[in-house]
Motif scaffolding. Sequence first.
Motif, PDB file in Angstrom:
ATOM      1  N   PRO B  33       0.811  -1.227   0.000  1.00  0.00           N
ATOM      2  CA  PRO B  33       0.000   0.000   0.000  1.00  0.00           C
ATOM      3  C   PRO B  33       0.845   1.279   0.000  1.00  0.00           C
ATOM      4  O   PRO B  33       0.412   2.307  -0.517  1.00  0.00           O
ATOM      5  CB  PRO B  33      -0.821  -0.111   1.292  1.00  0.00           C
ATOM      6  CG  PRO B  33      -0.903  -1.576   1.565  1.00  0.00           C
ATOM      7  CD  PRO B  33       0.429  -2.122   1.112  1.00  0.00           C
ATOM      8  N   PHE B  95      -4.278  -5.823  -7.303  1.00  0.00           N
ATOM      9  CA  PHE B  95      -3.730  -6.884  -6.469  1.00  0.00           C
ATOM     10  C   PHE B  95      -4.204  -6.762  -5.022  1.00  0.00           C
ATOM     11  O   PHE B  95      -4.530  -7.751  -4.368  1.00  0.00           O
ATOM     12  CB  PHE B  95      -2.201  -6.874  -6.508  1.00  0.00           C
ATOM     13  CG  PHE B  95      -1.637  -7.943  -5.633  1.00  0.00           C
ATOM     14  CD1 PHE B  95      -1.519  -9.240  -6.108  1.00  0.00           C
ATOM     15  CD2 PHE B  95      -1.287  -7.683  -4.317  1.00  0.00           C
ATOM     16  CE1 PHE B  95      -1.051 -10.258  -5.285  1.00  0.00           C
ATOM     17  CE2 PHE B  95      -0.823  -8.693  -3.496  1.00  0.00           C
ATOM     18  CZ  PHE B  95      -0.700  -9.976  -3.990  1.00  0.00           C
ATOM     19  N   LEU B  96      -4.226  -5.540  -4.514  1.00  0.00           N
ATOM     20  CA  LEU B  96      -4.592  -5.332  -3.111  1.00  0.00           C
ATOM     21  C   LEU B  96      -6.095  -5.467  -2.872  1.00  0.00           C
ATOM     22  O   LEU B  96      -6.551  -5.434  -1.734  1.00  0.00           O
ATOM     23  CB  LEU B  96      -4.082  -3.966  -2.626  1.00  0.00           C
ATOM     24  CG  LEU B  96      -2.548  -3.873  -2.536  1.00  0.00           C
ATOM     25  CD1 LEU B  96      -2.107  -2.433  -2.296  1.00  0.00           C
ATOM     26  CD2 LEU B  96      -2.010  -4.778  -1.435  1.00  0.00           C
ATOM     27  N   GLY B  97      -6.852  -5.632  -3.952  1.00  0.00           N
ATOM     28  CA  GLY B  97      -8.283  -5.884  -3.790  1.00  0.00           C
ATOM     29  C   GLY B  97      -9.118  -4.622  -3.732  1.00  0.00           C
ATOM     30  O   GLY B  97     -10.322  -4.680  -3.475  1.00  0.00           O
ATOM     31  N   PHE B  98      -8.495  -3.470  -3.975  1.00  0.00           N
ATOM     32  CA  PHE B  98      -9.214  -2.206  -3.829  1.00  0.00           C
ATOM     33  C   PHE B  98     -10.161  -1.927  -5.001  1.00  0.00           C
ATOM     34  O   PHE B  98     -11.006  -1.038  -4.906  1.00  0.00           O
ATOM     35  CB  PHE B  98      -8.229  -1.037  -3.679  1.00  0.00           C
ATOM     36  CG  PHE B  98      -7.377  -1.111  -2.435  1.00  0.00           C
ATOM     37  CD1 PHE B  98      -7.835  -1.740  -1.279  1.00  0.00           C
ATOM     38  CD2 PHE B  98      -6.111  -0.549  -2.410  1.00  0.00           C
ATOM     39  CE1 PHE B  98      -7.058  -1.791  -0.120  1.00  0.00           C
ATOM     40  CE2 PHE B  98      -5.318  -0.590  -1.267  1.00  0.00           C
ATOM     41  CZ  PHE B  98      -5.793  -1.210  -0.121  1.00  0.00           C
ATOM     42  N   GLU B 100     -12.093  -4.329  -6.420  1.00  0.00           N
ATOM     43  CA  GLU B 100     -13.273  -5.190  -6.283  1.00  0.00           C
ATOM     44  C   GLU B 100     -14.214  -4.567  -5.256  1.00  0.00           C
ATOM     45  O   GLU B 100     -13.782  -3.740  -4.456  1.00  0.00           O
ATOM     46  CB  GLU B 100     -12.860  -6.558  -5.724  1.00  0.00           C
ATOM     47  CG  GLU B 100     -12.286  -7.527  -6.718  1.00  0.00           C
ATOM     48  CD  GLU B 100     -11.847  -8.795  -5.998  1.00  0.00           C
ATOM     49  OE1 GLU B 100     -12.714  -9.586  -5.599  1.00  0.00           O
ATOM     50  OE2 GLU B 100     -10.634  -8.977  -5.824  1.00  0.00           O
ATOM     51  N   HIS B 102     -16.076  -5.467  -1.918  1.00  0.00           N
ATOM     52  CA  HIS B 102     -16.254  -6.448  -0.842  1.00  0.00           C
ATOM     53  C   HIS B 102     -17.335  -5.900   0.076  1.00  0.00           C
ATOM     54  O   HIS B 102     -17.259  -4.740   0.485  1.00  0.00           O
ATOM     55  CB  HIS B 102     -14.958  -6.611  -0.051  1.00  0.00           C
ATOM     56  CG  HIS B 102     -13.788  -7.032  -0.883  1.00  0.00           C
ATOM     57  ND1 HIS B 102     -13.044  -6.144  -1.617  1.00  0.00           N
ATOM     58  CD2 HIS B 102     -13.237  -8.252  -1.096  1.00  0.00           C
ATOM     59  CE1 HIS B 102     -12.090  -6.800  -2.249  1.00  0.00           C
ATOM     60  NE2 HIS B 102     -12.176  -8.077  -1.962  1.00  0.00           N
ATOM     61  N   GLN B 124     -13.882   3.665  -1.223  1.00  0.00           N
ATOM     62  CA  GLN B 124     -12.883   3.890  -2.276  1.00  0.00           C
ATOM     63  C   GLN B 124     -11.823   2.796  -2.273  1.00  0.00           C
ATOM     64  O   GLN B 124     -11.052   2.673  -3.213  1.00  0.00           O
ATOM     65  CB  GLN B 124     -12.197   5.240  -2.074  1.00  0.00           C
ATOM     66  CG  GLN B 124     -13.116   6.423  -2.207  1.00  0.00           C
ATOM     67  CD  GLN B 124     -12.500   7.669  -1.610  1.00  0.00           C
ATOM     68  OE1 GLN B 124     -11.292   7.835  -1.592  1.00  0.00           O
ATOM     69  NE2 GLN B 124     -13.341   8.544  -1.100  1.00  0.00           N
ATOM     70  N   PHE B 125     -11.744   2.066  -1.188  1.00  0.00           N
ATOM     71  CA  PHE B 125     -10.771   0.984  -1.094  1.00  0.00           C
ATOM     72  C   PHE B 125     -11.447  -0.383  -1.120  1.00  0.00           C
ATOM     73  O   PHE B 125     -10.919  -1.362  -0.610  1.00  0.00           O
ATOM     74  CB  PHE B 125      -9.899   1.154   0.154  1.00  0.00           C
ATOM     75  CG  PHE B 125      -8.913   2.275   0.015  1.00  0.00           C
ATOM     76  CD1 PHE B 125      -7.631   2.044  -0.446  1.00  0.00           C
ATOM     77  CD2 PHE B 125      -9.284   3.580   0.288  1.00  0.00           C
ATOM     78  CE1 PHE B 125      -6.720   3.071  -0.617  1.00  0.00           C
ATOM     79  CE2 PHE B 125      -8.379   4.628   0.128  1.00  0.00           C
ATOM     80  CZ  PHE B 125      -7.099   4.371  -0.323  1.00  0.00           C
ATOM     81  N   GLY B 126     -12.650  -0.407  -1.708  1.00  0.00           N
ATOM     82  CA  GLY B 126     -13.278  -1.696  -1.975  1.00  0.00           C
ATOM     83  C   GLY B 126     -14.126  -2.279  -0.862  1.00  0.00           C
ATOM     84  O   GLY B 126     -14.512  -3.438  -0.938  1.00  0.00           O
ATOM     85  N   LEU B 127     -14.392  -1.495   0.189  1.00  0.00           N
ATOM     86  CA  LEU B 127     -15.229  -2.033   1.264  1.00  0.00           C
ATOM     87  C   LEU B 127     -16.551  -1.273   1.361  1.00  0.00           C
ATOM     88  O   LEU B 127     -16.577  -0.066   1.615  1.00  0.00           O
ATOM     89  CB  LEU B 127     -14.517  -1.969   2.618  1.00  0.00           C
ATOM     90  CG  LEU B 127     -15.266  -2.754   3.704  1.00  0.00           C
ATOM     91  CD1 LEU B 127     -15.008  -4.254   3.571  1.00  0.00           C
ATOM     92  CD2 LEU B 127     -14.863  -2.292   5.100  1.00  0.00           C
TER      93      LEU B 127
END
Lengths: 232, 232
Positions: B33, B95-98, B100, B102, B124-127
């Motif tokens: 990150p 790669f870090l999943g941000f 997608e 979740h 903004q970070f995928g959560l």
Amino acid sequence: MPTKKKNIATGGHAKDKWQYSCMIPEPSLRRLPWYLSYAKLLQADGHTRVSSTQIAQGIGVDSSLVAKDLSYVNLNGRTRVGYETAEMVQVLDTFLGFTEEHRAFLFGVGNLGAALLEDRGLQQFGLQIVAGFDVAPGLVGTCIGDIPIYHVDTLKEQMEQHPDVHIGILTVPIQTAQETTDWLVECGIHAIWNFTPYRIAVPEGVVVQNTSLYAHLALIFNRMRCDRLMHD
Amino acid sequence: MPTKKKNIATGGHAKDKWQYSCMIPEPSLRRLPWYLSYAKLLQADGHTRVSSTQIAQGIGVDSSLVAKDLSYVNLNGRTRVGYETAEMVQVLDTFLGFTEEHRAFLFGVGNLGAALLEDRGLQQFGLQIVAGFDVAPGLVGTCIGDIPIYHVDTLKEQMEQHPDVHIGILTVPIQTAQETTDWLVECGIHAIWNFTPYRIAVPEGVVVQNTSLYAHLALIFNRMRCDRLMHD
């Protein structure tokens, strides 16, 4: 100074005890809050004593490690009696700094910054946020959760008015993380709690603690993906 | 399976790349990150390329470590050219999943829980937090930041209605941390982001990420105390 060293190793008077505390290895220091939570829980349930084996089972750490970690803060269990939960709570609470009041300024009143201003939970652990700082005209001059928001340009004046503030909480966008850090240090902030995912550079002697929620999120996402693959 | 291994080591097709990703050492994963933030910053400033030496200087990590960390995600710098910042941002973000989405439920709408519900930054970070759960009659049935709060007893029904929710954010008091965890796992939550200072126990296969703000506070307080003592 050999006499001091001797005092440190054997306990000694108050100041030496604090010096001794600085020699705690970081992994042990990181585990102390777990012991504190567990002891608080036992105390709330009416348990007056606890053994290192119980603690070890309760939090999933090896019992010899528990005893070693606690010995760093001069908590020593007695054979067949264990530790007094009340003493453990008091000693750990004090040692971890949660019983003192530490005052802080917060920089960057965006989503996370505003959320932290509203989070009264930090007060219970010894952190009092005195003011927030931002540059947005719509924010400067307002209050969030009774905490005033000032323009970051007025930091020097605010530092003079609050000489007991030593901690800066950094919740600015990554673009201004380093610039804000430099300004904070120039104005006399000693410790920076960095919530940005940006790795800030500081002069020697300034304390930095990185707490990037996004980095932790990435760890969760990665482990979930690996688990999925293992079960595919 | 030697063929699979060969695929993993040399790149191979998509699924093997993900499997390869699971083999990243955690310290490298934790640094990714930082590289992402730095690359985003450079990109915003109009820089199209960056060398590992620049990254190393920018974030205070050894340049050989930078190159090694990035090679885990198949980012390889070219001699005298370095890395493309746009590619680095895209690869690391993915790669870090941000990139997608979740989906998560949050448990315990106290100070910190409510703050996280209001924090749009996590999106903004995928959560995406879909709902909050609590037991307080004054909270159940209300909304915070458009996110509905349900009674924790209705979790099974909510899990059925939201089969894409796998993450539970734990912001309950320590007294109910373990009990809530057990209930979450029983209802099918796969990963727990634990914000309590309590060390929860979970069955094998359940992902736990501890993010105790209080433990981090203790680290700051301790380092500040040590610095004070060193300068006394």
